[in-house]
Design a protein around this motif. Structure first.
Motif, PDB file in Angstrom:
ATOM      1  N   ASP A   1       7.910  -2.004   2.035  1.00 18.92           N
ATOM      2  CA  ASP A   1       6.592  -1.395   2.208  1.00 18.92           C
ATOM      3  C   ASP A   1       6.331  -0.991   3.649  1.00 18.92           C
ATOM      4  OD1 ASP A   1       6.178  -1.918  -0.470  1.00 18.92           O
ATOM      5  OD2 ASP A   1       5.017  -3.741  -0.122  1.00 18.92           O
TER       6      ASP A   1
ATOM      7  N   ASN B   1       0.149  -1.103   0.166  1.00 21.45           N
ATOM      8  CA  ASN B   1       1.475  -1.512   0.634  1.00 21.45           C
ATOM      9  C   ASN B   1       2.465  -1.015  -0.401  1.00 21.45           C
ATOM     10  OD1 ASN B   1       0.234  -2.798   2.758  1.00 21.45           O
ATOM     11  ND2 ASN B   1       0.539  -4.865   1.975  1.00 21.45           N
ATOM     12  N   PHE B   2       3.222  -0.008  -0.044  1.00 21.07           N
ATOM     13  CA  PHE B   2       4.071   0.673  -1.028  1.00 21.07           C
ATOM     14  C   PHE B   2       5.291   1.222  -0.310  1.00 21.07           C
ATOM     15  CE2 PHE B   2       4.818   3.201  -4.856  1.00 21.07           C
ATOM     16  CZ  PHE B   2       4.189   2.424  -5.826  1.00 21.07           C
ATOM     17  N   SER B   3       6.426   1.230  -1.015  1.00 20.94           N
ATOM     18  CA  SER B   3       7.671   1.696  -0.404  1.00 20.94           C
ATOM     19  C   SER B   3       7.979   3.141  -0.782  1.00 20.94           C
ATOM     20  CB  SER B   3       8.837   0.800  -0.840  1.00 20.94           C
ATOM     21  OG  SER B   3       9.147   1.013  -2.207  1.00 20.94           O
TER      22      SER B   3
ATOM     23  N   ILE C   1       1.623  -2.748   7.319  1.00 17.23           N
ATOM     24  CA  ILE C   1       1.171  -3.193   6.010  1.00 17.23           C
ATOM     25  C   ILE C   1      -0.142  -3.957   6.126  1.00 17.23           C
ATOM     26  CG2 ILE C   1       3.478  -3.258   4.967  1.00 17.23           C
ATOM     27  CD1 ILE C   1       3.567  -6.246   5.463  1.00 17.23           C
TER      28      ILE C   1
END
Length: 202
Positions: free
Chosen positions: A49, A109-111, A140
């Motif tokens: 993330d 919060n992300f990839s 994050i």
């Protein structure tokens, strides 16, 4: 008056269940739990993330901690298709919020790899006015700068915003900036609490 609704994604607008993901590869329960603990339960998982290290580097860190799981980690996390899955409530909820007169943003919060591999689950994005992904900012939640980023990016007045997240520890920092918060525990509860805020002082 609340005019802007800022929503988390994982657990709020999409389903996120690590055990279900590893079970989908056919692993028995004990092994699925072991893999979930070694990967999604590790300190390295949030680095996807954060977006600082490459995916290959993060996998190598996990494998260094659990060399006996190398083949399984590579098998299951060389892609992230299915890590998050569609929530049928996401699009109707965003449309409802628009009907209530609110603008809708996401703060998650992300990839990058999950965004690319789980495109179907993210179909709600075109309905949002915008949003901030952690991997784009290389920070994050609950880093204060990521909350400042979404406020500045869209010129939002924090007193006109409510932020909804299923992870409680991400809420106090939003409140620090003057943003109202709703802790997502289930869909009906979150919708009701946000509706109440939107209709207040109307």
């Amino acid at each position: 008056m609340i005019r802007n609704v800022i929503l988390d994604i994982g657990g709020v607008l999409v389903r996120y269940d690590g055990l279900r993901y590893f079970r989908s590869f056919g692993y028995p329960e004990e092994m699925a739990r072991k893999l979930a603990d070694a990967t999604m339960g590790s300190t390295w998982w949030c680095e996807f993330d954060r977006g600082v290290f490459t995916n290959e580097e993060i996998l190598s860190f996990m494998i260094a901690d659990h060399p006996e799981l190398e083949a399984d980690i590579k098998k299951t996390l060389s892609h992230q298709l299915g890590v998050v899955t569609k929530k049928e409530t996401a699009i109707p909820w965003i449309r409802h919020l628009h009907e209530e007169g609110a603008k809708v943003y996401y703060l998650s919060n992300f990839s990058k790899v999950c965004l690319s591999d789980c495109e179907d689950a993210m179909a709600f994005r075109h309905l949002c006015e915008g949003g901030v992904f952690s991997f784009e900012e290389q920070m994050i939640k609950p880093n204060p700068d990521i909350y400042k980023r979404i406020l500045e990016k869209y010129d939002l007045d924090p007193k006109e915003c409510v932020f909804c997240d299923d992870t409680y520890r991400n809420l106090p920092m939003a409140e620090h900036f003057g943003i109202r918060t709703v802790w997502y525990r289930n869909q009906e509860q979150a919708e009701q609490e946000i509706d109440d805020l939107l209709r207040k002082e109307v």
